[in-house]
Design an enzyme around this catalytic site. Structure first.
Site, PDB file in Angstrom:
ATOM      1  N   LYS A  13       0.766  -0.992   0.528  1.00  0.00           N
ATOM      2  CA  LYS A  13      -0.102  -0.105   0.253  1.00  0.00           C
ATOM      3  C   LYS A  13       1.288   1.165  -0.328  1.00  0.00           C
ATOM      4  O   LYS A  13       0.955   1.818  -1.069  1.00  0.00           O
ATOM      5  CB  LYS A  13      -0.816  -0.263   0.948  1.00  0.00           C
ATOM      6  CG  LYS A  13      -1.723  -1.100   1.698  1.00  0.00           C
ATOM      7  CD  LYS A  13      -2.657  -0.975   2.379  1.00  0.00           C
ATOM      8  CE  LYS A  13      -2.303  -1.251   3.903  1.00  0.00           C
ATOM      9  NZ  LYS A  13      -0.771  -2.351   3.763  1.00  0.00           N
ATOM     10  N   ARG A  88      -9.608   0.975   8.718  1.00  0.00           N
ATOM     11  CA  ARG A  88      -8.874  -0.090   9.473  1.00  0.00           C
ATOM     12  C   ARG A  88     -10.405  -1.164  10.044  1.00  0.00           C
ATOM     13  O   ARG A  88      -9.894  -2.263  10.251  1.00  0.00           O
ATOM     14  CB  ARG A  88      -7.675  -0.485   9.308  1.00  0.00           C
ATOM     15  CG  ARG A  88      -6.563  -0.886   9.660  1.00  0.00           C
ATOM     16  CD  ARG A  88      -5.627  -0.499  10.583  1.00  0.00           C
ATOM     17  NE  ARG A  88      -4.681  -0.909  10.444  1.00  0.00           N
ATOM     18  CZ  ARG A  88      -3.090  -0.565   9.369  1.00  0.00           C
ATOM     19  NH1 ARG A  88      -3.343   0.502   9.009  1.00  0.00           N
ATOM     20  NH2 ARG A  88      -2.133  -1.673   9.891  1.00  0.00           N
ATOM     21  N   ARG A 127      12.014  -6.090   4.923  1.00  0.00           N
ATOM     22  CA  ARG A 127      11.593  -4.534   5.072  1.00  0.00           C
ATOM     23  C   ARG A 127      12.568  -3.507   5.775  1.00  0.00           C
ATOM     24  O   ARG A 127      13.003  -4.044   6.622  1.00  0.00           O
ATOM     25  CB  ARG A 127      10.231  -4.005   5.597  1.00  0.00           C
ATOM     26  CG  ARG A 127       9.677  -2.411   5.415  1.00  0.00           C
ATOM     27  CD  ARG A 127       8.416  -1.794   5.220  1.00  0.00           C
ATOM     28  NE  ARG A 127       7.973  -2.529   6.118  1.00  0.00           N
ATOM     29  CZ  ARG A 127       6.368  -2.224   6.003  1.00  0.00           C
ATOM     30  NH1 ARG A 127       6.117  -1.616   5.478  1.00  0.00           N
ATOM     31  NH2 ARG A 127       5.938  -2.470   7.847  1.00  0.00           N
ATOM     32  N   ARG A 161      11.881  -2.176  11.438  1.00  0.00           N
ATOM     33  CA  ARG A 161       9.590  -1.862  12.098  1.00  0.00           C
ATOM     34  C   ARG A 161      10.218  -2.395  13.159  1.00  0.00           C
ATOM     35  O   ARG A 161      10.029  -4.012  12.532  1.00  0.00           O
ATOM     36  CB  ARG A 161       8.206  -1.331  11.556  1.00  0.00           C
ATOM     37  CG  ARG A 161       8.443  -0.200  10.692  1.00  0.00           C
ATOM     38  CD  ARG A 161       7.677  -0.139   9.583  1.00  0.00           C
ATOM     39  NE  ARG A 161       6.097  -0.831  10.495  1.00  0.00           N
ATOM     40  CZ  ARG A 161       5.091  -0.602   9.249  1.00  0.00           C
ATOM     41  NH1 ARG A 161       4.876   0.157   8.213  1.00  0.00           N
ATOM     42  NH2 ARG A 161       3.900  -0.644   9.567  1.00  0.00           N
ATOM     43  N   ARG A 172      -0.821  -8.677  13.761  1.00  0.00           N
ATOM     44  CA  ARG A 172      -1.307  -7.945  12.241  1.00  0.00           C
ATOM     45  C   ARG A 172      -2.316  -9.366  11.240  1.00  0.00           C
ATOM     46  O   ARG A 172      -2.826  -8.620  11.078  1.00  0.00           O
ATOM     47  CB  ARG A 172      -0.218  -7.094  11.758  1.00  0.00           C
ATOM     48  CG  ARG A 172       0.434  -6.574  12.916  1.00  0.00           C
ATOM     49  CD  ARG A 172       2.123  -5.996  12.047  1.00  0.00           C
ATOM     50  NE  ARG A 172       2.523  -5.205  10.657  1.00  0.00           N
ATOM     51  CZ  ARG A 172       3.031  -4.646  10.433  1.00  0.00           C
ATOM     52  NH1 ARG A 172       4.069  -5.126  10.064  1.00  0.00           N
ATOM     53  NH2 ARG A 172       2.679  -4.204   9.167  1.00  0.00           N
TER      54      ARG A 172
END
Ligand code: AP5
Length: 215
Positions: A13, A88, A127, A161, A172
């Site tokens: 996203k 969300r 990431r 992160r 998540r």
């Protein structure tokens, strides 16, 4: 043009929102980035939400709705916004409808990016981002052009992160299935939900999204 990019953690996203922002002069409103900025500021609110975010759970609807409300009607958003990470939950989706109606705005597209869970795990595990400007990279799929130097700001300082740790990633995914997936029928019923295959390379995904928004 106002659009929502929907999809599970790691679907791409943020990556696609940045591309659309540059190509169409829209403003990316990424609640995750806004909340991380709040935690980095060391404010009282930031201290309260830090642990929630690091665990992989959702911050309260009340806080997130307030954050978005301040930005959606700001002058810089007048040409349109890309909502990334919001809404969300059903209450957030309902609040968004009320906000848009209150400012005489409308949603043009809701685009769901579908990606297999194994690929999501791989994307999140690899990431990393620039500590200074937040630009996002991946160990294999998107490395900085010059090794160890951020393409955007030239910093040499990169971070991962905390919520990309495997335990938080599983949480998540669970939160996405239980609290966010129920908004898909909400938008399907309005006739504005469209789906792209998010498994392809970044350019292929951009092309699929562009095909939808240029219709
Ligand atoms: P948030 O920051 O919104 O995280 P997320 O939705 O879990 O999404 P990510 O940022 O992890 O992934 P992405 O889909 O943007 O993928 P990306 O482009 O980075 O939220 C974090 C937390 O904040 C939440 O858990 C919650 O606590 C809180 N929060 C935020 N919004 C909230 C809300 N509305 N309500 C309540 N709480 C909220 O890509 C991932 C990686 O893959 C990158 O390395 C990228 O380079 C790579 N990649 C991207 N596309 C491709 C591709 N096509 N092929 C290969 N690699 C790719």
């Amino acid at each position: 043009m106002n659009l929502i990019l929907l999809g599970p953690p790691g679907a791409g996203k943020g990556t696609q929102a940045k591309r659309l922002e540059q190509a169409h002069g829209l403003v990316q409103l990424a609640t995750g980035d806004m909340l991380r900025a709040e935690t980095a500021s060391g404010s009282e609110l930031g201290r309260r939400i830090k642990a929630v975010m690091e665990s992989g759970a959702l911050v309260s609807d009340e806080i997130v709705i307030e954050v978005i409300e301040q930005r959606i009607a700001a002058p810089e958003a007048k040409d349109g916004v890309i909502l990334d990470g919001f809404p969300r939950t059903i209450p957030q989706a309902e609040a968004l409808d009320a906000m848009l109606a209150g400012h005489d705005l409308k949603l043009d597209h809701v685009i769901l990016m579908e990606v297999d869970e194994a690929a999501l795990v791989d994307r999140l595990a690899g990431r990393f981002s620039c500590r200074a400007c937040g630009a996002s990279y991946h160990e294999r799929y998107h490395r900085p052009k010059r090794e160890g130097v951020c393409d955007v700001c030239g910093s040499h300082d990169f971070v991962q992160r905390p919520d990309d740790r495997p335990e938080a990633v599983q949480k998540r995914f669970e939160v996405y299935r239980q609290q966010t997936a129920p908004i898909l029928p909400y938008y399907r019923a309005k006739g504005i939900l469209e789906t792209v295959d998010g498994m392809g390379e970044m350019d292929a995904v951009t092309k699929a999204i562009e095909a939808i928004i240029s219709r």
